[in-house]
Scaffold this active site. Sequence first.
Site, mmCIF file in Angstrom:
data_model
loop_
_atom_site.group_PDB
_atom_site.id
_atom_site.type_symbol
_atom_site.label_atom_id
_atom_site.label_comp_id
_atom_site.label_asym_id
_atom_site.label_seq_id
_atom_site.Cartn_x
_atom_site.Cartn_y
_atom_site.Cartn_z
ATOM 1 C CD GLN A 78 7.626 27.422 76.421
ATOM 2 O OE1 GLN A 78 8.595 26.744 76.101
ATOM 3 N NE2 GLN A 78 7.201 28.443 75.699
ATOM 4 C CD GLU A 125 -5.039 26.539 73.571
ATOM 5 O OE1 GLU A 125 -4.865 25.898 72.522
ATOM 6 O OE2 GLU A 125 -4.268 27.432 73.961
ATOM 7 C CG ASN A 175 2.708 32.265 73.704
ATOM 8 O OD1 ASN A 175 3.422 32.507 72.743
ATOM 9 N ND2 ASN A 175 2.954 31.273 74.535
ATOM 10 C CB CYS A 203 8.513 30.838 69.997
ATOM 11 S SG CYS A 203 7.420 30.305 68.657
#
Length: 235
Positions: A78, A125, A175, A203
């Site tokens: 971010q 990830e 996320n 988002c």
Amino acid sequence: MSSCSGQEELRVQKVTLKDFFTKGLGAVCELTSLYFQESTMTRCSHQQSPYQLLFGEPHIFEDLLGLKIRISPDAFFQINTAGAELLYQTIGELSGVNSSTTLLDICCVIGLSLAQRASQVLGIELVEQAVQDARWTAAFNGVTNCEFHAGRAEKILPQLLKSQKDEKLTVAVVNPARAGLHYQVVQAIRNCRAIHTLVFVSCKPHGESTRNFIDYSSIVIVFEYDMKMASILSG
């Protein structure tokens, strides 16, 4: 255009870019790193076309909630740091992570910021560079209760959850990208009785995320978080 002339044109472009940001008008930006990537697509990964460091440091670093974070060019982070801190703090409050909890961190970089609260952090990830960054960050900051896995969550998660004992409370934080979670990830989370809390960060809380909510077939509390507003409030 021949291959030789094409390579020469690329070489000239690289030199021009470097000079602009080091000696020209772009020097006012005070860049610490400048990478170049050859691609015919709007976006591709480091594996598809390696990033070429034209000048500066290979990584950038950011201070986040008392941690020094290393960030590679292919890793997501971010850019609104103040907003990210408020977001991660909110996730910590909503998740209820404590010293007896295993935190399952899927497709995100939130786990490290909550590691001090948790018994263990298991991170998944897709981007290899991001996993390397997470391991470096954990080692540099003396965080020893984190374990990171590189690869697709739908392939790693089912096997990883099999190792979790049902009596050990697990909090999952996801996320995903705008495409949402793979159905195998949703299924693995639903089938794991150890997971008692799920925090879904998005988002784009409409579209594919809505489909994920329906797939979980449970009560979903939607907490909308505006990163721009977070920046204003923190300032």
